[in-house]
Design a protein around this motif. Structure first.
Motif, PDB file in Angstrom:
ATOM      1  N   THR A   9      -0.507   4.690   8.714  1.00 58.54           N
ATOM      2  CA  THR A   9      -1.148   5.592   9.356  1.00 58.54           C
ATOM      3  C   THR A   9      -2.340   4.805  10.138  1.00 58.54           C
ATOM      4  N   ALA A  10      -3.194   5.584  10.727  1.00 60.28           N
ATOM      5  CA  ALA A  10      -4.337   4.796  11.491  1.00 60.28           C
ATOM      6  C   ALA A  10      -5.346   3.994  10.536  1.00 60.28           C
ATOM      7  N   ASP A  45       3.325  -1.491  19.867  1.00 62.15           N
ATOM      8  CA  ASP A  45       3.900  -0.417  20.962  1.00 62.15           C
ATOM      9  C   ASP A  45       2.627   0.764  20.823  1.00 62.15           C
ATOM     10  N   ASN A  46       3.004   1.736  21.409  1.00 60.78           N
ATOM     11  CA  ASN A  46       2.042   2.767  21.777  1.00 60.78           C
ATOM     12  C   ASN A  46       2.305   3.938  20.631  1.00 60.78           C
ATOM     13  N   ALA A  47       2.667   3.606  19.414  1.00 59.38           N
ATOM     14  CA  ALA A  47       2.571   4.440  18.383  1.00 59.38           C
ATOM     15  C   ALA A  47       1.267   5.299  18.162  1.00 59.38           C
ATOM     16  N   SER A  48       1.228   6.419  17.582  1.00 59.43           N
ATOM     17  CA  SER A  48       0.105   7.039  17.632  1.00 59.43           C
ATOM     18  C   SER A  48      -0.931   6.460  16.404  1.00 59.43           C
ATOM     19  N   SER A  49      -0.392   5.909  15.465  1.00 62.22           N
ATOM     20  CA  SER A  49      -1.119   5.192  14.419  1.00 62.22           C
ATOM     21  C   SER A  49      -1.792   3.738  14.984  1.00 62.22           C
ATOM     22  N   HIS A  50      -1.293   3.382  16.156  1.00 67.28           N
ATOM     23  CA  HIS A  50      -1.981   2.144  16.653  1.00 67.28           C
ATOM     24  C   HIS A  50      -3.328   2.489  17.547  1.00 67.28           C
ATOM     25  N   VAL A  51      -3.477   3.759  17.847  1.00 61.52           N
ATOM     26  CA  VAL A  51      -4.482   4.131  18.889  1.00 61.52           C
ATOM     27  C   VAL A  51      -5.850   3.619  18.011  1.00 61.52           C
ATOM     28  N   ILE A  92      -4.309   2.850   7.543  1.00 64.89           N
ATOM     29  CA  ILE A  92      -3.645   1.680   7.130  1.00 64.89           C
ATOM     30  C   ILE A  92      -3.558   0.551   8.015  1.00 64.89           C
ATOM     31  N   PHE A  93      -3.254   0.875   9.374  1.00 61.24           N
ATOM     32  CA  PHE A  93      -3.087  -0.014  10.481  1.00 61.24           C
ATOM     33  C   PHE A  93      -4.249  -0.570  10.585  1.00 61.24           C
ATOM     34  N   ARG A  94      -5.601   0.112  10.886  1.00 55.80           N
ATOM     35  CA  ARG A  94      -6.714  -0.653  11.144  1.00 55.80           C
ATOM     36  C   ARG A  94      -7.094  -1.381  10.115  1.00 55.80           C
ATOM     37  N   GLU A  95      -6.675  -1.298   8.705  1.00 56.39           N
ATOM     38  CA  GLU A  95      -7.095  -2.315   7.724  1.00 56.39           C
ATOM     39  C   GLU A  95      -6.313  -3.502   7.812  1.00 56.39           C
ATOM     40  N   TYR A  96      -5.063  -3.387   8.092  1.00 54.57           N
ATOM     41  CA  TYR A  96      -4.089  -4.599   8.280  1.00 54.57           C
ATOM     42  C   TYR A  96      -4.726  -5.347   9.411  1.00 54.57           C
ATOM     43  N   ILE A  97      -4.888  -4.573  10.651  1.00 50.90           N
ATOM     44  CA  ILE A  97      -5.373  -5.414  11.745  1.00 50.90           C
ATOM     45  C   ILE A  97      -6.816  -6.210  11.348  1.00 50.90           C
ATOM     46  N   THR A  98      -7.570  -5.520  10.776  1.00 46.92           N
ATOM     47  CA  THR A  98      -8.870  -6.104  10.217  1.00 46.92           C
ATOM     48  C   THR A  98      -8.445  -7.657   9.502  1.00 46.92           C
ATOM     49  N   GLU A  99      -7.690  -7.298   8.669  1.00 41.80           N
ATOM     50  CA  GLU A  99      -7.414  -8.560   7.830  1.00 41.80           C
ATOM     51  C   GLU A  99      -6.702  -9.677   8.824  1.00 41.80           C
ATOM     52  N   THR A 114       0.904  -1.228   0.111  1.00 42.87           N
ATOM     53  CA  THR A 114       0.042   0.067   0.014  1.00 42.87           C
ATOM     54  C   THR A 114       0.817   1.195   0.059  1.00 42.87           C
ATOM     55  N   SER A 115       0.085   2.207   0.027  1.00 41.92           N
ATOM     56  CA  SER A 115       1.150   3.719  -0.036  1.00 41.92           C
ATOM     57  C   SER A 115       0.601   4.734   0.934  1.00 41.92           C
ATOM     58  N   ASN A 116       1.454   5.824   1.178  1.00 37.85           N
ATOM     59  CA  ASN A 116       1.339   6.913   1.992  1.00 37.85           C
ATOM     60  C   ASN A 116       1.904   7.946   1.621  1.00 37.85           C
ATOM     61  N   ARG A 117       1.690   9.032   1.576  1.00 39.53           N
ATOM     62  CA  ARG A 117       2.574  10.228   1.084  1.00 39.53           C
ATOM     63  C   ARG A 117       4.077  10.137   1.667  1.00 39.53           C
ATOM     64  N   LYS A 118       3.952   9.840   2.700  1.00 34.94           N
ATOM     65  CA  LYS A 118       5.442   9.905   3.325  1.00 34.94           C
ATOM     66  C   LYS A 118       5.880   8.600   3.698  1.00 34.94           C
ATOM     67  N   ALA A 119       5.275   7.394   3.159  1.00 40.01           N
ATOM     68  CA  ALA A 119       5.726   5.956   3.109  1.00 40.01           C
ATOM     69  C   ALA A 119       5.766   5.519   4.758  1.00 40.01           C
ATOM     70  N   TRP A 120       4.635   6.289   5.623  1.00 44.61           N
ATOM     71  CA  TRP A 120       4.578   5.781   7.076  1.00 44.61           C
ATOM     72  C   TRP A 120       3.305   5.084   7.018  1.00 44.61           C
TER      73      TRP A 120
END
Length: 208
Positions: free
Chosen positions: A175-176, A202-208, A178-185, A167-173
């Motif tokens: 995001t919440a 871990d407690n990264a902001s994208s994991h909230v 992308i993380f939610r989609e991955y967790i759902t799978e 997948t992609s993101n403007r900064k190749a980071w």
């Protein structure tokens, strides 16, 4: 042979070219042919003695430095014991992301003096890796680039059937979203396997 090799090392150091022991061995074998060095084993022992004779050490290139905040390892161990006690090792999963700096050179080289490093390339992709504690279940890695369809894919007739979720993101980071989609799978996969798992992140902001 050793004098020629030392001259070559200094030349490479002046050009900020990174050198390791395997490169040293191959260059010595290359110099050995015109110098008619025969019946000589370019062994690890010889390399170590050569380095000692010429004061060569594996030195870190001077450049950007990072400070790491240390945490209490003992407290973390006790915390993990408490939250994992009701799960088997094959039910405990860990997920974490790492940056893959695919153009970055090593930051150590063989030299007889301190050297300055080159500007570090920041080009990277983010890779998320997830598996259980026994390694029996490995989730397909998540690769995040800054372009969904890079030109290199088109130029080389790229096959989209990757062994990763791409997948992609403007900064190749990550995001919440992308993380939610991955967790759902991952959740759907565990449902199909009829498994209830403990997923550590871990407690990264994208994991909230």
């Amino acid at each position: 042979l050793e004098e020629a090799l030392y001259i070559w090392i200094n030349q490479m150091n002046n050009k900020n070219v990174v050198i390791n022991e395997e490169m040293l061995r191959k260059k010595a074998m290359e110099f050995g042919q015109p110098l008619k060095v025969e019946s000589f084993k370019y062994s690890n022992g010889w390399i170590q003695r050569f380095k000692k004779r010429f004061n060569l050490k594996s030195r870190k290139l001077e450049g950007e430095a990072n400070e790491v905040s240390l945490v209490s390892v003992n407290e973390a161990k006790e915390f993990l014991k408490n939250i994992t006690k009701d799960y088997g090792y094959d039910e405990i999963f860990n997920l974490d992301e790492t940056a893959l700096f695919f153009e970055m050179l090593p930051n150590r080289t063989l030299a007889s003096k301190k050297l300055s490093g080159k500007k570090i390339s920041k080009r990277r992709i983010t890779v998320a890796l997830c598996c259980n504690a026994t390694g029996s279940i490995k989730i397909k890695p998540l690769a995040i680039n800054n372009s969904l369809s890079p030109r290199i894919f088109k130029a080389r007739n790229f096959n989209p059937n990757l062994n990763v979720k791409y997948t992609s993101n403007r900064k190749a980071w990550i995001t919440a979203v992308i993380f939610r989609e991955y967790i759902t799978e991952i959740n759907e996969l565990m449902r199909l396997l009829n498994k209830k798992i403990l997923l550590l992140v871990d407690n990264a902001s994208s994991h909230v």
